[in-house]
Write a protein that holds these residues in place. Structure first.
Motif, PDB file in Angstrom:
ATOM      1  N   SER A 122      55.774  29.416 -35.122  1.00 41.71           N
ATOM      2  CA  SER A 122      54.387  28.975 -35.269  1.00 41.71           C
ATOM      3  C   SER A 122      53.813  28.733 -33.880  1.00 41.71           C
ATOM      4  N   PHE A 123      52.501  28.848 -33.775  1.00 41.92           N
ATOM      5  CA  PHE A 123      51.831  28.730 -32.481  1.00 41.92           C
ATOM      6  C   PHE A 123      50.606  27.844 -32.604  1.00 41.92           C
ATOM      7  N   ALA A 124      50.407  26.988 -31.581  1.00 40.69           N
ATOM      8  CA  ALA A 124      49.218  26.139 -31.563  1.00 40.69           C
ATOM      9  C   ALA A 124      47.985  26.928 -31.157  1.00 40.69           C
ATOM     10  N   PRO A 158      50.330  31.678 -36.487  1.00 37.22           N
ATOM     11  CA  PRO A 158      49.502  30.936 -35.537  1.00 37.22           C
ATOM     12  C   PRO A 158      48.601  29.928 -36.263  1.00 37.22           C
ATOM     13  N   SER A 159      48.219  28.884 -35.543  1.00 35.65           N
ATOM     14  CA  SER A 159      47.215  27.942 -36.046  1.00 35.65           C
ATOM     15  C   SER A 159      45.853  28.363 -35.531  1.00 35.65           C
ATOM     16  N   VAL A 160      44.838  28.277 -36.364  1.00 30.24           N
ATOM     17  CA  VAL A 160      43.489  28.683 -35.982  1.00 30.24           C
ATOM     18  C   VAL A 160      42.497  27.608 -36.398  1.00 30.24           C
ATOM     19  N   VAL A 192      48.320  32.475 -41.345  1.00 34.11           N
ATOM     20  CA  VAL A 192      47.651  31.575 -40.403  1.00 34.11           C
ATOM     21  C   VAL A 192      47.607  30.181 -41.016  1.00 34.11           C
ATOM     22  N   MET A 193      47.608  29.180 -40.142  1.00 33.12           N
ATOM     23  CA  MET A 193      47.422  27.806 -40.597  1.00 33.12           C
ATOM     24  C   MET A 193      46.119  27.281 -40.035  1.00 33.12           C
ATOM     25  N   ASP A 233      42.638  38.725 -45.344  1.00 34.61           N
ATOM     26  CA  ASP A 233      43.573  38.931 -46.445  1.00 34.61           C
ATOM     27  C   ASP A 233      44.930  38.300 -46.151  1.00 34.61           C
ATOM     28  N   THR A 234      45.141  37.912 -44.909  1.00 35.95           N
ATOM     29  CA  THR A 234      46.385  37.266 -44.499  1.00 35.95           C
ATOM     30  C   THR A 234      46.525  35.916 -45.201  1.00 35.95           C
ATOM     31  N   PRO A 235      47.734  35.538 -45.644  1.00 34.84           N
ATOM     32  CA  PRO A 235      47.933  34.233 -46.286  1.00 34.84           C
ATOM     33  C   PRO A 235      47.483  33.083 -45.389  1.00 34.84           C
ATOM     34  N   VAL A 236      46.825  32.104 -45.998  1.00 33.60           N
ATOM     35  CA  VAL A 236      46.279  30.963 -45.256  1.00 33.60           C
ATOM     36  C   VAL A 236      46.949  29.672 -45.723  1.00 33.60           C
ATOM     37  N   ILE A 237      47.463  28.913 -44.773  1.00 34.06           N
ATOM     38  CA  ILE A 237      48.046  27.593 -45.042  1.00 34.06           C
ATOM     39  C   ILE A 237      47.028  26.545 -44.616  1.00 34.06           C
ATOM     40  N   ALA A 238      46.803  25.554 -45.447  1.00 33.36           N
ATOM     41  CA  ALA A 238      45.790  24.535 -45.163  1.00 33.36           C
ATOM     42  C   ALA A 238      46.432  23.258 -44.645  1.00 33.36           C
ATOM     43  N   ALA A 239      45.898  22.703 -43.565  1.00 35.41           N
ATOM     44  CA  ALA A 239      46.364  21.431 -43.013  1.00 35.41           C
ATOM     45  C   ALA A 239      45.164  20.566 -42.662  1.00 35.41           C
ATOM     46  N   GLY A 240      45.402  19.277 -42.622  1.00 41.99           N
ATOM     47  CA  GLY A 240      44.336  18.333 -42.314  1.00 41.99           C
ATOM     48  C   GLY A 240      43.902  17.575 -43.548  1.00 41.99           C
ATOM     49  N   GLY A 241      44.453  16.387 -43.774  1.00 40.52           N
ATOM     50  CA  GLY A 241      44.039  15.558 -44.900  1.00 40.52           C
ATOM     51  C   GLY A 241      44.940  15.636 -46.119  1.00 40.52           C
TER      52      GLY A 241
END
Length: 363
Positions: free
Chosen positions: A99-101, A121-123, A140-141, A168-176
Protein backbone atom coordinates in the motif's frame (compact mmCIF):
# COMPACT_ATOMS: atom_id res chain seq x y z
CA UNK A 1 -11.18 -16.14 13.80
CA UNK A 2 -14.44 -17.48 15.23
CA UNK A 3 -17.26 -15.86 13.25
CA UNK A 4 -19.28 -18.12 10.96
CA UNK A 5 -20.36 -15.15 8.84
CA UNK A 6 -18.47 -14.14 5.72
CA UNK A 7 -18.75 -11.25 3.29
CA UNK A 8 -16.92 -11.93 0.03
CA UNK A 9 -15.95 -8.95 -2.13
CA UNK A 10 -13.29 -8.25 -4.76
CA UNK A 11 -11.02 -7.19 -1.85
CA UNK A 12 -11.14 -10.61 -0.20
CA UNK A 13 -10.61 -12.31 -3.57
CA UNK A 14 -7.71 -10.02 -4.47
CA UNK A 15 -5.81 -10.29 -1.21
CA UNK A 16 -6.83 -13.70 0.10
CA UNK A 17 -8.14 -12.44 3.43
CA UNK A 18 -11.39 -13.66 4.96
CA UNK A 19 -13.05 -10.31 5.61
CA UNK A 20 -13.16 -6.98 3.69
CA UNK A 21 -11.54 -4.99 6.50
CA UNK A 22 -8.13 -3.29 6.35
CA UNK A 23 -6.03 -2.17 9.32
CA UNK A 24 -4.25 0.86 7.91
CA UNK A 25 -0.48 1.45 8.13
CA UNK A 26 -0.13 3.82 11.07
CA UNK A 27 3.42 4.96 11.87
CA UNK A 28 4.70 3.73 15.28
CA UNK A 29 1.42 1.79 15.75
CA UNK A 30 1.10 -0.79 12.96
CA UNK A 31 4.00 -3.02 13.95
CA UNK A 32 4.32 -6.83 13.83
CA UNK A 33 2.15 -7.39 16.92
CA UNK A 34 -0.90 -5.50 15.62
CA UNK A 35 -0.48 -6.61 12.00
CA UNK A 36 -0.25 -10.30 12.86
CA UNK A 37 -3.22 -10.07 15.24
CA UNK A 38 -5.26 -8.41 12.49
CA UNK A 39 -4.24 -11.08 9.99
CA UNK A 40 -5.13 -13.87 12.41
CA UNK A 41 -8.55 -12.24 12.83
CA UNK A 42 -9.10 -12.62 9.08
CA UNK A 43 -8.63 -8.97 8.07
CA UNK A 44 -5.78 -7.32 6.15
CA UNK A 45 -3.07 -5.97 8.43
CA UNK A 46 -0.75 -3.33 6.96
CA UNK A 47 2.75 -2.90 8.41
CA UNK A 48 3.83 0.76 8.60
CA UNK A 49 7.37 1.12 7.25
CA UNK A 50 7.91 4.87 6.94
CA UNK A 51 9.49 5.10 10.40
CA UNK A 52 11.68 2.01 9.87
CA UNK A 53 15.13 1.67 8.37
CA UNK A 54 15.54 -0.92 5.62
CA UNK A 55 16.96 -3.58 8.01
CA UNK A 56 14.21 -2.82 10.55
CA UNK A 57 11.58 -3.31 7.86
CA UNK A 58 13.01 -6.68 6.87
CA UNK A 59 13.10 -7.77 10.52
CA UNK A 60 9.50 -6.65 10.96
CA UNK A 61 8.34 -8.59 7.89
CA UNK A 62 10.12 -11.71 9.13
CA UNK A 63 8.53 -11.29 12.56
CA UNK A 64 5.02 -10.97 11.13
CA UNK A 65 5.58 -14.11 9.06
CA UNK A 66 6.72 -15.94 12.20
CA UNK A 67 3.48 -14.96 13.95
CA UNK A 68 0.98 -15.74 11.18
CA UNK A 69 0.66 -17.57 7.89
CA UNK A 70 -2.17 -15.29 6.79
CA UNK A 71 -1.76 -12.58 4.10
CA UNK A 72 -0.63 -9.11 5.17
CA UNK A 73 0.70 -5.95 3.59
CA UNK A 74 3.34 -3.24 3.97
CA UNK A 75 2.76 0.48 3.57
CA UNK A 76 5.51 2.27 1.63
CA UNK A 77 6.29 5.93 1.07
CA UNK A 78 6.13 6.32 -2.70
CA UNK A 79 8.29 9.47 -2.49
CA UNK A 80 11.07 7.82 -0.46
CA UNK A 81 14.41 7.62 -2.22
CA UNK A 82 14.74 3.95 -1.25
CA UNK A 83 11.21 2.94 -2.27
CA UNK A 84 12.52 0.49 -4.93
CA UNK A 85 14.76 -1.21 -2.34
CA UNK A 86 11.83 -1.55 0.05
CA UNK A 87 9.68 -2.98 -2.74
CA UNK A 88 12.36 -5.62 -3.33
CA UNK A 89 12.00 -6.71 0.29
CA UNK A 90 8.27 -7.30 -0.23
CA UNK A 91 9.03 -9.38 -3.31
CA UNK A 92 11.81 -11.30 -1.54
CA UNK A 93 9.59 -12.27 1.39
CA UNK A 94 6.39 -12.87 -0.53
CA UNK A 95 4.38 -10.06 1.08
CA UNK A 96 0.89 -10.06 -0.41
CA UNK A 97 0.06 -6.34 -0.52
CA UNK A 98 1.94 -3.08 -1.05
CA UNK A 99 0.00 0.00 0.00
CA UNK A 100 1.13 3.56 -0.66
CA UNK A 101 0.34 6.89 0.97
CA UNK A 102 1.01 8.63 -2.35
CA UNK A 103 0.83 7.46 -5.94
CA UNK A 104 3.77 5.16 -6.75
CA UNK A 105 5.52 5.45 -10.09
CA UNK A 106 4.21 3.29 -12.92
CA UNK A 107 7.52 1.38 -13.05
CA UNK A 108 7.24 0.46 -9.37
CA UNK A 109 3.64 -0.72 -9.83
CA UNK A 110 4.73 -2.87 -12.77
CA UNK A 111 7.63 -4.39 -10.83
CA UNK A 112 5.46 -5.32 -7.84
CA UNK A 113 2.66 -6.74 -9.96
CA UNK A 114 5.15 -8.74 -12.01
CA UNK A 115 5.96 -10.63 -8.80
CA UNK A 116 2.36 -11.07 -7.68
CA UNK A 117 2.22 -8.23 -5.15
CA UNK A 118 -1.18 -6.51 -4.95
CA UNK A 119 -0.77 -2.72 -5.25
CA UNK A 120 -3.17 -0.45 -3.34
CA UNK A 121 -2.37 3.30 -3.35
CA UNK A 122 -4.29 5.77 -1.19
CA UNK A 123 -5.97 8.63 -3.04
CA UNK A 124 -7.76 11.79 -2.02
CA UNK A 125 -9.66 12.63 -5.19
CA UNK A 126 -11.28 10.95 -8.18
CA UNK A 127 -8.60 12.26 -10.55
CA UNK A 128 -5.88 10.61 -8.46
CA UNK A 129 -7.78 7.33 -8.57
CA UNK A 130 -8.08 7.59 -12.34
CA UNK A 131 -4.32 8.11 -12.67
CA UNK A 132 -3.21 5.13 -10.58
CA UNK A 133 -5.95 2.93 -12.06
CA UNK A 134 -4.59 3.71 -15.54
CA UNK A 135 -1.13 2.74 -14.28
CA UNK A 136 -2.37 -0.67 -13.20
CA UNK A 137 -3.13 -0.34 -9.47
CA UNK A 138 -5.17 -3.32 -8.28
CA UNK A 139 -7.34 -1.24 -5.94
CA UNK A 140 -7.41 2.20 -4.34
CA UNK A 141 -8.14 3.35 -0.82
CA UNK A 142 -9.85 6.68 -0.23
CA UNK A 143 -9.84 8.52 3.08
CA UNK A 144 -12.39 11.18 3.88
CA UNK A 145 -11.87 14.17 6.12
CA UNK A 146 -13.00 12.24 9.20
CA UNK A 147 -9.79 10.19 9.12
CA UNK A 148 -6.59 10.75 11.05
CA UNK A 149 -4.06 10.94 8.20
CA UNK A 150 -3.25 13.60 5.62
CA UNK A 151 -6.91 14.29 5.06
CA UNK A 152 -8.70 16.77 2.89
CA UNK A 153 -11.90 18.48 3.90
CA UNK A 154 -14.24 16.25 1.86
CA UNK A 155 -16.17 13.76 4.02
CA UNK A 156 -16.12 10.07 3.17
CA UNK A 157 -19.81 10.04 2.24
CA UNK A 158 -19.09 12.45 -0.63
CA UNK A 159 -15.57 11.38 -1.61
CA UNK A 160 -16.42 7.67 -1.84
CA UNK A 161 -19.21 7.83 -4.44
CA UNK A 162 -17.23 10.21 -6.67
CA UNK A 163 -14.29 7.79 -6.75
CA UNK A 164 -16.52 4.71 -7.21
CA UNK A 165 -18.16 6.45 -10.17
CA UNK A 166 -14.80 7.46 -11.67
CA UNK A 167 -13.00 4.09 -11.83
CA UNK A 168 -13.72 0.41 -12.35
CA UNK A 169 -10.87 -0.44 -9.98
CA UNK A 170 -12.03 -1.74 -6.55
CA UNK A 171 -12.34 1.06 -3.99
CA UNK A 172 -11.71 0.68 -0.25
CA UNK A 173 -13.29 3.33 1.97
CA UNK A 174 -11.53 4.82 5.02
CA UNK A 175 -12.29 7.71 7.31
CA UNK A 176 -15.01 7.44 9.96
CA UNK A 177 -15.45 3.64 10.13
CA UNK A 178 -15.57 1.68 13.37
CA UNK A 179 -18.40 -0.87 13.26
CA UNK A 180 -20.55 -3.17 11.12
CA UNK A 181 -23.00 -0.43 10.21
CA UNK A 182 -20.17 1.46 8.55
CA UNK A 183 -19.04 -1.61 6.61
CA UNK A 184 -22.59 -2.24 5.37
CA UNK A 185 -22.93 1.42 4.37
CA UNK A 186 -19.61 1.41 2.50
CA UNK A 187 -20.60 -1.71 0.58
CA UNK A 188 -23.93 -0.09 -0.27
CA UNK A 189 -22.01 2.88 -1.68
CA UNK A 190 -20.10 0.51 -3.96
CA UNK A 191 -16.88 0.05 -1.96
CA UNK A 192 -15.30 -3.38 -1.62
CA UNK A 193 -14.30 -2.96 2.02
CA UNK A 194 -13.30 -0.51 4.72
CA UNK A 195 -10.01 0.69 6.18
CA UNK A 196 -9.72 1.60 9.85
CA UNK A 197 -6.84 3.18 11.76
CA UNK A 198 -8.00 4.62 15.07
CA UNK A 199 -10.32 1.66 15.71
CA UNK A 200 -7.38 -0.79 15.42
CA UNK A 201 -5.10 1.51 17.43
CA UNK A 202 -7.65 1.21 20.23
CA UNK A 203 -7.49 -2.58 20.61
CA UNK A 204 -5.81 -4.76 23.19
CA UNK A 205 -3.40 -5.95 20.48
CA UNK A 206 -2.08 -2.45 19.81
CA UNK A 207 1.37 -1.70 21.27
CA UNK A 208 0.40 1.87 22.18
CA UNK A 209 0.90 2.37 25.95
CA UNK A 210 -2.22 1.55 27.97
CA UNK A 211 -2.41 4.95 29.64
CA UNK A 212 -2.32 6.58 26.20
CA UNK A 213 -5.17 4.34 25.01
CA UNK A 214 -7.19 5.42 28.03
CA UNK A 215 -6.42 9.02 27.15
CA UNK A 216 -7.88 8.40 23.68
CA UNK A 217 -11.04 6.92 25.18
CA UNK A 218 -11.63 10.09 27.21
CA UNK A 219 -12.11 12.30 24.12
CA UNK A 220 -15.45 13.07 22.51
CA UNK A 221 -16.46 13.78 18.91
CA UNK A 222 -15.14 17.32 19.25
CA UNK A 223 -11.83 16.14 20.67
CA UNK A 224 -9.73 16.36 17.51
CA UNK A 225 -8.30 19.17 15.46
CA UNK A 226 -6.80 19.32 11.96
CA UNK A 227 -3.55 21.26 12.08
CA UNK A 228 -0.73 22.08 9.67
CA UNK A 229 1.58 23.34 12.43
CA UNK A 230 3.56 20.09 12.73
CA UNK A 231 5.05 19.95 9.25
CA UNK A 232 2.93 22.10 6.97
CA UNK A 233 0.64 19.22 6.01
CA UNK A 234 -2.82 18.63 7.53
CA UNK A 235 -2.96 16.11 10.38
CA UNK A 236 -5.97 15.24 12.51
CA UNK A 237 -4.81 14.99 16.12
CA UNK A 238 -6.24 14.75 19.61
CA UNK A 239 -6.75 18.25 20.97
CA UNK A 240 -4.16 18.02 23.78
CA UNK A 241 -2.47 20.91 25.56
CA UNK A 242 0.68 20.27 23.53
CA UNK A 243 -1.21 20.41 20.22
CA UNK A 244 -2.94 23.60 21.35
CA UNK A 245 0.49 25.08 22.07
CA UNK A 246 1.67 24.06 18.59
CA UNK A 247 -1.33 25.83 17.10
CA UNK A 248 -0.47 29.01 18.96
CA UNK A 249 3.31 28.95 18.39
CA UNK A 250 4.91 31.22 15.79
CA UNK A 251 7.40 29.98 13.17
CA UNK A 252 10.42 31.42 15.02
CA UNK A 253 9.43 29.78 18.28
CA UNK A 254 9.24 26.43 16.46
CA UNK A 255 12.70 26.70 14.91
CA UNK A 256 14.93 25.35 17.71
CA UNK A 257 12.63 22.41 18.63
CA UNK A 258 12.39 21.58 14.92
CA UNK A 259 16.16 21.49 14.50
CA UNK A 260 16.47 19.32 17.60
CA UNK A 261 13.90 16.85 16.31
CA UNK A 262 15.63 16.80 12.90
CA UNK A 263 18.80 15.64 14.64
CA UNK A 264 16.85 13.00 16.55
CA UNK A 265 15.23 11.76 13.35
CA UNK A 266 18.62 11.59 11.61
CA UNK A 267 19.97 9.39 14.41
CA UNK A 268 16.84 7.23 14.45
CA UNK A 269 16.74 6.69 10.69
CA UNK A 270 20.47 6.01 10.38
CA UNK A 271 20.62 8.34 7.37
CA UNK A 272 23.49 10.63 6.51
CA UNK A 273 22.79 14.32 5.93
CA UNK A 274 23.19 13.69 2.19
CA UNK A 275 20.66 10.83 2.28
CA UNK A 276 18.22 12.98 4.24
CA UNK A 277 18.66 15.78 1.70
CA UNK A 278 17.99 13.42 -1.21
CA UNK A 279 14.96 11.96 0.55
CA UNK A 280 13.67 15.46 1.30
CA UNK A 281 14.12 16.59 -2.29
CA UNK A 282 12.21 13.53 -3.51
CA UNK A 283 9.42 14.32 -1.04
CA UNK A 284 9.35 17.97 -2.11
CA UNK A 285 8.99 17.05 -5.78
CA UNK A 286 6.17 14.58 -5.14
CA UNK A 287 4.17 16.61 -2.62
CA UNK A 288 4.80 20.16 -3.77
CA UNK A 289 5.79 21.29 -0.28
CA UNK A 290 7.63 24.57 0.12
CA UNK A 291 11.18 24.63 1.51
CA UNK A 292 9.87 26.01 4.80
CA UNK A 293 7.49 23.05 5.03
CA UNK A 294 10.36 20.70 4.25
CA UNK A 295 12.27 22.17 7.20
CA UNK A 296 9.46 20.89 9.40
CA UNK A 297 9.23 17.45 7.77
CA UNK A 298 11.13 15.63 10.54
CA UNK A 299 8.72 17.02 13.14
CA UNK A 300 5.90 14.60 12.52
CA UNK A 301 7.60 11.22 13.02
CA UNK A 302 9.36 12.40 16.18
CA UNK A 303 6.30 14.09 17.65
CA UNK A 304 4.20 10.99 16.96
CA UNK A 305 6.86 8.74 18.49
CA UNK A 306 6.88 10.86 21.65
CA UNK A 307 3.14 10.42 22.03
CA UNK A 308 2.46 6.92 20.66
CA UNK A 309 5.62 5.10 21.74
CA UNK A 310 7.07 7.05 24.66
CA UNK A 311 3.66 8.02 26.04
CA UNK A 312 4.70 11.64 26.58
CA UNK A 313 1.69 13.78 25.70
CA UNK A 314 3.43 16.89 27.01
CA UNK A 315 5.86 16.74 24.09
CA UNK A 316 4.15 14.53 21.52
CA UNK A 317 1.16 14.26 19.21
CA UNK A 318 -1.59 11.63 19.16
CA UNK A 319 -3.04 11.04 15.69
CA UNK A 320 -6.75 10.24 15.67
CA UNK A 321 -9.76 10.05 13.42
CA UNK A 322 -13.02 11.61 14.55
CA UNK A 323 -14.32 8.14 15.42
CA UNK A 324 -12.28 8.39 18.61
CA UNK A 325 -15.36 10.11 20.05
CA UNK A 326 -17.55 7.00 19.70
CA UNK A 327 -15.05 4.36 20.87
CA UNK A 328 -15.22 3.35 24.51
CA UNK A 329 -13.48 -0.04 24.81
CA UNK A 330 -10.34 -1.95 23.82
CA UNK A 331 -11.36 -5.31 22.31
CA UNK A 332 -8.93 -7.75 20.72
CA UNK A 333 -8.62 -7.64 16.93
CA UNK A 334 -10.42 -10.98 16.74
CA UNK A 335 -13.39 -9.77 18.78
CA UNK A 336 -13.51 -6.47 16.86
CA UNK A 337 -13.43 -8.05 13.39
CA UNK A 338 -15.96 -10.76 14.27
CA UNK A 339 -18.33 -8.19 15.69
CA UNK A 340 -18.06 -5.92 12.65
CA UNK A 341 -18.73 -8.76 10.22
CA UNK A 342 -21.67 -10.15 12.23
CA UNK A 343 -23.28 -6.71 12.48
CA UNK A 344 -22.69 -5.93 8.81
CA UNK A 345 -24.30 -9.21 7.75
CA UNK A 346 -27.36 -8.43 9.89
CA UNK A 347 -27.62 -4.94 8.41
CA UNK A 348 -27.28 -6.20 4.83
CA UNK A 349 -29.88 -8.90 5.39
CA UNK A 350 -32.26 -6.38 6.94
CA UNK A 351 -31.76 -4.04 3.99
CA UNK A 352 -32.44 -6.89 1.57
CA UNK A 353 -35.62 -7.83 3.41
CA UNK A 354 -36.77 -4.22 3.49
CA UNK A 355 -36.61 -3.92 -0.29
CA UNK A 356 -37.88 -7.45 -0.93
CA UNK A 357 -34.72 -8.77 -2.53
CA UNK A 358 -31.42 -10.42 -1.63
CA UNK A 359 -28.72 -7.93 -0.66
CA UNK A 360 -25.63 -7.80 -2.86
CA UNK A 361 -22.69 -6.85 -0.60
CA UNK A 362 -20.40 -5.47 -3.31
CA UNK A 363 -20.10 -5.07 -7.03
Amino acid sequence: MSTANRISTPLTTLTGVDHPIVQTGMGWVAGPRLVSATAEAGALGILASATMTLPQLENAIVEVKSRTEKPFGVNLRADAADAPARAKLLIKHGVKVASFALAPKRELIDKLKEHGVVVIPSVGAARHAEKVAAWGADAVMIQGGEGGGHTGAIPTTLLLPTVVDAVDTPVIAAGGFFDGRGLAAALAYGAVGIGMGTRFLLTSDSSVPEDIKQRYLSFGLDGTVVTTKADGMPHRLLRTEFVNSLEEAGRLRQLLPTLRRSLQFKELSGQSWLEMARDGLSMKRSTGRSWSQMMLAANTPMLLKAGLVDGDTSAGMLAAGQVVGVINELPSCEVLVDRIIDEAVLRLKASGAACGSTAQPAR
